[in-house]
Design an enzyme around this catalytic site. Structure first.
Site, PDB file in Angstrom:
ATOM      1  N   PHE A 137       0.815  -1.416  -0.078  1.00  0.00           N
ATOM      2  CA  PHE A 137      -0.024  -0.136   0.037  1.00  0.00           C
ATOM      3  C   PHE A 137       0.752   1.352   0.039  1.00  0.00           C
ATOM      4  O   PHE A 137       1.742   1.303   0.845  1.00  0.00           O
ATOM      5  CB  PHE A 137      -1.126   0.245   1.312  1.00  0.00           C
ATOM      6  CG  PHE A 137      -1.917   1.236   1.039  1.00  0.00           C
ATOM      7  CD1 PHE A 137      -3.033   0.857   0.374  1.00  0.00           C
ATOM      8  CD2 PHE A 137      -1.542   2.437   1.659  1.00  0.00           C
ATOM      9  CE1 PHE A 137      -4.021   2.110   0.346  1.00  0.00           C
ATOM     10  CE2 PHE A 137      -2.597   3.575   1.413  1.00  0.00           C
ATOM     11  CZ  PHE A 137      -3.788   3.340   0.974  1.00  0.00           C
ATOM     12  N   ASP A 222       9.134   2.610   1.778  1.00  0.00           N
ATOM     13  CA  ASP A 222       8.200   3.287   2.244  1.00  0.00           C
ATOM     14  C   ASP A 222       7.775   3.142   3.815  1.00  0.00           C
ATOM     15  O   ASP A 222       7.378   2.066   4.118  1.00  0.00           O
ATOM     16  CB  ASP A 222       6.768   2.957   1.230  1.00  0.00           C
ATOM     17  CG  ASP A 222       5.507   3.634   2.063  1.00  0.00           C
ATOM     18  OD1 ASP A 222       5.266   4.188   2.805  1.00  0.00           O
ATOM     19  OD2 ASP A 222       4.478   3.277   1.180  1.00  0.00           O
ATOM     20  N   LYS A 251       2.345   9.604   8.554  1.00  0.00           N
ATOM     21  CA  LYS A 251       1.475   9.148   9.561  1.00  0.00           C
ATOM     22  C   LYS A 251       1.871   9.714  10.931  1.00  0.00           C
ATOM     23  O   LYS A 251       1.299  10.785  11.461  1.00  0.00           O
ATOM     24  CB  LYS A 251       1.286   7.753   9.398  1.00  0.00           C
ATOM     25  CG  LYS A 251       0.579   7.254   8.349  1.00  0.00           C
ATOM     26  CD  LYS A 251       0.118   5.888   8.683  1.00  0.00           C
ATOM     27  CE  LYS A 251      -1.222   5.553   7.723  1.00  0.00           C
ATOM     28  NZ  LYS A 251      -0.812   4.945   6.449  1.00  0.00           N
TER      29      LYS A 251
HETATM   30  C1  LIG Z   1      -1.168   5.102   4.906  1.00  0.00           C
HETATM   31  C2  LIG Z   1      -0.148   4.617   4.051  1.00  0.00           C
HETATM   32  C3  LIG Z   1       0.141   5.411   2.945  1.00  0.00           C
HETATM   33  C4  LIG Z   1      -0.512   6.708   2.602  1.00  0.00           C
HETATM   34  O1  LIG Z   1      -0.644   7.521   3.187  1.00  0.00           O
HETATM   35  P1  LIG Z   1      -1.758   8.884   3.131  1.00  0.00           P
HETATM   36  O2  LIG Z   1      -1.263   9.751   4.432  1.00  0.00           O
HETATM   37  O3  LIG Z   1      -3.087   8.218   3.586  1.00  0.00           O
HETATM   38  O4  LIG Z   1      -1.598   9.501   1.858  1.00  0.00           O
HETATM   39  C5  LIG Z   1       1.415   5.111   1.936  1.00  0.00           C
HETATM   40  N1  LIG Z   1       2.110   3.954   2.447  1.00  0.00           N
HETATM   41  C6  LIG Z   1       1.994   3.319   3.663  1.00  0.00           C
HETATM   42  C7  LIG Z   1       2.774   2.136   3.962  1.00  0.00           C
HETATM   43  C8  LIG Z   1       0.977   3.618   4.221  1.00  0.00           C
HETATM   44  O5  LIG Z   1       0.510   2.882   5.499  1.00  0.00           O
END
Ligand SMILES: *Cc1c(COP(=O)(O)O)cnc(C)c1O
Length: 400
Positions: A137, A222, A251
């Site tokens: 994700f 990420d 986050k």
């Molecule tokens: C939540 C998340 C995102 C997206 O972040 P947003 O602030 O919702 O755009 C991207 N990568 C990972 C691993 C995430 O958990």
């Protein structure tokens, strides 16, 4: 307004995309949240791994208040001290990096993708393709959505962005086979979060790093969900003893205030030049002040160590609990990101926890995901675990 008035008003006017639970919160304190009817909930969800210091952490509150009274916004055309201090701190934590500040995880990843392409055009012989993984994700913008290896998020948005390839996670050979003449980067989460708290084998990241070095590819990690201490280290990749070329954070970085960051090695970051990327709110002084308070708290209050200790304790207790229930297939995770893998849909268990005033999350269909505050005490951990045990005991196993 009471709980149901707030819920109904929102439902009537909001774009219907979130499938919200019918609870409206009005305040929070530490690991607890209070709804509009005054009910108290123990929070093992943290607004999706965001409020990692708990609610209303005094340092974060003070930083936001003081900065709001001084200055709210000036744009990137100018500098502010909170921004300057934050980019310095993130650069140091990463180890000599250059920092781009944005407002969300998707935006941080979008910047990483664009930087990899710019670098490919400048130094990589025009290569542009990014290999990402199934079950990942990376966000909801078109490029990050394309890198997200989950069919359900793609549905109805085609055509997606060209130049991405998806391969199985935790499989270096599959990555190697997918590398073509256009490949410029590999993009991964150190632990897949939304994908179900999928922890790769201990040498995976090291092997990917070696592969990237051998084939002159960039490694983009990420860290939006697992970064900022969640795994018991500041970055999730620190457990593997490697360094990515580009890392993204969001986050938990702002302690509840929206902020995202991309950090890249200096010689790669220089592929971005004045005008090649940007965002109006990036480096917002309130967000940066909140983020500095988060970093100070992490360092001075032993919070990352606590995440490792209490997280380890929780995992141990959950594994113990799991032996009593055949409905639990596995307990996995690291630090304070824990997945309880069920042999059935997680939803009834999530709902039952909610009725017992414990907030947990269900993801990837059958995974109960726990994302408690990193400064959770053992007593609070025990309180939540007892609820989970009781719920596993009393909630009927749904039919397949
Ligand atoms: C939540 C998340 C995102 C997206 O972040 P947003 O602030 O919702 O755009 C991207 N990568 C990972 C691993 C995430 O958990």
């Amino acid at each position: 307004m009471n709980n149901s008035e707030i819920v109904q008003l929102a439902h009537r006017h909001m774009v219907d995309i979130y499938g919200c639970l019918p609870i409206a919160f009005v305040r929070g304190h530490g690991a607890y949240l209070y709804d509009a009817d005054g009910k108290r909930y123990l929070d093992f969800f943290c607004g999706l791994a965001v409020t990692s210091l708990g609610h209303g952490h005094p340092r974060v509150v003070r930083a936001i208040k003081e900065q709001a009274e001084k200055l709210t916004h000036v744009s990137n055309v100018f500098h502010t001290e909170p921004m300057a201090r934050l980019v310095e701190r993130l650069s140091t934590l990463f180890g000599n990096g250059r920092v781009f500040l944005g407002n969300s995880g998707a935006e941080a990843n979008e910047a990483a993708i664009k930087l990899a392409r710019r670098w490919g055009h400048r130094d990589g012989g025009g290569r542009f393709e990014i290999i990402a993984t199934l079950g990942s994700f990376h966000g909801r913008t078109l490029a990050t959505l394309t890198a997200t290896g989950q069919e359900k998020y793609h549905q109805g948005f085609q055509p997606l962005v060209p130049g991405f390839k998806l391969v199985p996670f935790n499989d270096v050979k599959a990555i190697e086979r997918a590398i073509g003449p256009e490949t410029v980067a590999i993009m991964l989460e150190p632990i897949q979060g939304e994908g179900g708290v999928v922890v790769p084998h201990p040498d995976f990241l090291k092997e990917v790093r070696e592969l990237c070095d051998r084939r002159k590819l960039l490694l983009i990690l990420d860290e939006v969900q697992v970064g900022v201490g969640r795994t018991g280290r500041f970055f999730g990749h620190e457990h593997s003893g490697i360094k990515p070329d580009i890392a993204t954070l969001a986050k938990a970085l702002g302690g509840g205030v929206p902020i995202g960051a991309m950090v890249a090695r200096e010689e790669i970051a220089s592929a971005f030049t004045p005008g090649s990327h940007g965002t109006t709110f990036g480096g917002n002084p309130i967000a940066c002040a909140a983020s500095l308070a988060v970093l100070d708290a992490l360092e001075e209050e032993r919070i990352v160590e606590n995440a490792a200790e209490v997280g380890g304790y929780m995992m141990e207790r959950l594994r113990d609990i799991a032996t009593k229930f055949s409905r639990v297939a596995e307990v996995r995770g690291r630090g304070m990101i824990i997945g309880v893998v069920l042999r059935h849909e997680a939803r009834p268990v999530v709902d039952a926890c909610l009725r017992e005033h414990l907030l947990v999350n269900g993801t990837a269909g059958n995974v109960l995901r726990l994302l408690p505050p990193l400064n959770l005490t053992r007593e609070e951990a025990d309180a939540g675990l007892s609820i989970i045990e009781r719920v596993l005991e009393s909630t009927p196993v749904p039919r397949a």
